[in-house]
Motif scaffolding. Structure first.
Motif, mmCIF file in Angstrom:
data_model
loop_
_atom_site.group_PDB
_atom_site.id
_atom_site.type_symbol
_atom_site.label_atom_id
_atom_site.label_comp_id
_atom_site.label_asym_id
_atom_site.label_seq_id
_atom_site.Cartn_x
_atom_site.Cartn_y
_atom_site.Cartn_z
ATOM 1 N N MET A 195 0.759 -1.212 -0.037
ATOM 2 C CA MET A 195 0.085 0.085 -0.051
ATOM 3 C C MET A 195 0.847 1.096 -0.205
ATOM 4 S SD MET A 195 -2.981 1.047 2.714
ATOM 5 C CE MET A 195 -3.279 -0.624 3.193
ATOM 6 N N ARG A 196 0.558 2.282 -0.691
ATOM 7 C CA ARG A 196 1.419 3.431 -0.901
ATOM 8 C C ARG A 196 1.226 4.255 0.608
ATOM 9 N NH1 ARG A 196 -1.327 5.916 -5.811
ATOM 10 N NH2 ARG A 196 -2.321 4.060 -6.196
ATOM 11 N N THR A 197 2.455 5.030 0.763
ATOM 12 C CA THR A 197 2.463 5.585 2.206
ATOM 13 C C THR A 197 1.358 6.486 2.125
ATOM 14 O OG1 THR A 197 4.626 5.303 1.866
ATOM 15 C CG2 THR A 197 3.876 6.973 3.208
ATOM 16 N N ARG A 198 0.886 7.291 1.217
ATOM 17 C CA ARG A 198 0.011 8.422 1.219
ATOM 18 C C ARG A 198 -1.491 7.525 1.585
ATOM 19 N NH1 ARG A 198 -2.041 10.987 -4.412
ATOM 20 N NH2 ARG A 198 -2.657 8.791 -4.529
ATOM 21 N N THR A 199 -1.649 6.375 0.894
ATOM 22 C CA THR A 199 -2.883 5.814 1.292
ATOM 23 C C THR A 199 -2.944 5.353 2.681
ATOM 24 O OG1 THR A 199 -3.026 5.056 -1.081
ATOM 25 C CG2 THR A 199 -4.297 3.711 0.618
ATOM 26 N N ALA A 200 -1.909 5.065 3.162
ATOM 27 C CA ALA A 200 -1.776 4.467 4.621
ATOM 28 C C ALA A 200 -1.885 5.515 5.485
ATOM 29 C CB ALA A 200 -0.362 3.840 4.969
ATOM 30 N N ALA A 201 -1.453 6.876 5.127
ATOM 31 C CA ALA A 201 -1.690 8.026 5.937
ATOM 32 C C ALA A 201 -3.044 8.295 6.035
ATOM 33 C CB ALA A 201 -0.681 8.955 5.391
ATOM 34 N N CYS B 64 -23.662 5.791 6.661
ATOM 35 C CA CYS B 64 -22.312 6.431 7.300
ATOM 36 C C CYS B 64 -20.852 5.956 6.470
ATOM 37 C CB CYS B 64 -22.242 5.840 8.770
ATOM 38 S SG CYS B 64 -20.750 6.118 9.539
ATOM 39 N N LYS B 65 -21.284 4.497 6.115
ATOM 40 C CA LYS B 65 -20.170 3.727 5.298
ATOM 41 C C LYS B 65 -20.037 4.647 3.939
ATOM 42 C CE LYS B 65 -18.444 -0.418 3.866
ATOM 43 N NZ LYS B 65 -18.483 -1.892 3.904
ATOM 44 N N SER B 66 -21.395 4.959 3.277
ATOM 45 C CA SER B 66 -21.036 5.577 2.045
ATOM 46 C C SER B 66 -20.410 7.129 2.167
ATOM 47 C CB SER B 66 -22.417 5.872 1.555
ATOM 48 O OG SER B 66 -22.303 6.594 0.314
ATOM 49 N N ALA B 67 -20.909 7.751 3.243
ATOM 50 C CA ALA B 67 -20.104 8.960 3.425
ATOM 51 C C ALA B 67 -18.650 8.911 3.624
ATOM 52 C CB ALA B 67 -20.857 9.830 4.747
ATOM 53 N N MET B 68 -18.179 8.059 4.647
ATOM 54 C CA MET B 68 -16.864 7.696 4.951
ATOM 55 C C MET B 68 -16.153 7.371 3.885
ATOM 56 S SD MET B 68 -17.241 5.916 8.865
ATOM 57 C CE MET B 68 -15.581 5.584 8.894
ATOM 58 N N ARG B 69 -16.673 6.414 2.714
ATOM 59 C CA ARG B 69 -16.186 6.169 1.715
ATOM 60 C C ARG B 69 -15.721 7.292 0.840
ATOM 61 N NH1 ARG B 69 -19.178 2.379 0.111
ATOM 62 N NH2 ARG B 69 -17.665 0.546 0.791
ATOM 63 N N ALA C 6 -10.240 12.356 0.164
ATOM 64 C CA ALA C 6 -8.725 12.577 0.804
ATOM 65 C C ALA C 6 -7.622 12.023 -0.223
ATOM 66 C CB ALA C 6 -8.598 11.980 2.407
ATOM 67 N N LEU C 7 -7.842 10.894 -0.602
ATOM 68 C CA LEU C 7 -6.946 10.196 -1.570
ATOM 69 C C LEU C 7 -6.475 11.270 -2.810
ATOM 70 C CD1 LEU C 7 -7.832 6.464 -1.724
ATOM 71 C CD2 LEU C 7 -5.876 7.475 -0.894
ATOM 72 N N LYS C 8 -7.667 11.791 -3.482
ATOM 73 C CA LYS C 8 -7.492 12.730 -4.400
ATOM 74 C C LYS C 8 -6.553 14.011 -4.043
ATOM 75 C CE LYS C 8 -11.617 11.422 -6.745
ATOM 76 N NZ LYS C 8 -13.029 11.853 -7.071
ATOM 77 N N THR D 243 -9.685 -2.398 4.302
ATOM 78 C CA THR D 243 -9.575 -3.575 3.660
ATOM 79 C C THR D 243 -10.131 -3.403 2.078
ATOM 80 O OG1 THR D 243 -10.134 -5.032 5.589
ATOM 81 C CG2 THR D 243 -10.424 -6.108 3.363
ATOM 82 N N GLU D 244 -11.021 -2.775 1.867
ATOM 83 C CA GLU D 244 -11.577 -2.344 0.341
ATOM 84 C C GLU D 244 -10.233 -1.757 -0.267
ATOM 85 O OE1 GLU D 244 -15.140 -0.625 0.339
ATOM 86 O OE2 GLU D 244 -16.168 -2.137 1.506
ATOM 87 N N GLY D 245 -9.775 -0.598 0.357
ATOM 88 C CA GLY D 245 -8.608 0.348 -0.004
ATOM 89 C C GLY D 245 -7.526 -0.849 -0.118
ATOM 90 N N ALA D 246 -7.042 -1.550 0.627
ATOM 91 C CA ALA D 246 -5.779 -2.470 0.383
ATOM 92 C C ALA D 246 -6.034 -3.452 -0.912
ATOM 93 C CB ALA D 246 -5.577 -3.328 1.537
ATOM 94 N N ASP D 247 -7.156 -3.969 -1.043
ATOM 95 C CA ASP D 247 -7.588 -5.015 -1.981
ATOM 96 C C ASP D 247 -7.392 -3.899 -3.431
ATOM 97 O OD1 ASP D 247 -7.815 -6.886 -0.493
ATOM 98 O OD2 ASP D 247 -10.214 -6.737 -0.471
ATOM 99 N N ASP D 248 -8.086 -2.739 -3.600
ATOM 100 C CA ASP D 248 -7.752 -2.010 -4.594
ATOM 101 C C ASP D 248 -6.261 -1.830 -5.025
ATOM 102 O OD1 ASP D 248 -10.456 -2.068 -4.929
ATOM 103 O OD2 ASP D 248 -10.774 -0.049 -4.139
ATOM 104 N N GLU D 249 -5.503 -1.318 -3.866
ATOM 105 C CA GLU D 249 -4.066 -1.156 -4.179
ATOM 106 C C GLU D 249 -3.353 -2.409 -4.690
ATOM 107 O OE1 GLU D 249 -2.265 1.436 -3.887
ATOM 108 O OE2 GLU D 249 -3.758 2.855 -3.345
#
Length: 92
Positions: free
Chosen positions: A1-7, A33-38, A44-46, A77-83
């Motif tokens: 996972m990229r450092t930026r993503t982890a941060a 809630c999950k949708s808003a957090m996603r 934040a990634l952008k 988990t979803e973000g790590a899977d995407d990475e």
């Protein structure tokens, strides 16, 4: 996972668990809630290194801390899977 993503993931986790109060008079909507957090995570990634720390989305009002932590874990988990999908792990 990229450092930026982890941060960003760590900032998201800190922001959501730091504000763990809930109001019993508010009906918690975990899907909203999950949708808003996603969406907050994607924004934040952008933004990358210019991203500011997140805050608890209004849609998460009334969601208890344990549920918020589960939502964050799911998003991580979803973000790590995407990475990981970006890499070719096939053997030569």
């Amino acid at each position: 996972m990229r450092t930026r993503t982890a941060a960003v993931l760590l900032a998201l986790l800190a922001a959501t668990t730091a504000a763990c109060s809930s109001d019993d008079s508010t009906k918690a909507d975990t899907k909203a809630c999950k949708s808003a957090m996603r969406q907050q995570f994607e924004d934040a990634l952008k933004a990358g290194s210019t991203a500011s720390p997140g805050t608890r989305p209004d849609a998460c009002e009334g969601v208890d801390a344990a549920t918020l932590q589960k939502i964050v874990a799911d998003l991580v988990t979803e973000g790590a899977d995407d990475e990981l999908d970006e890499y070719d792990f096939s053997t030569p």
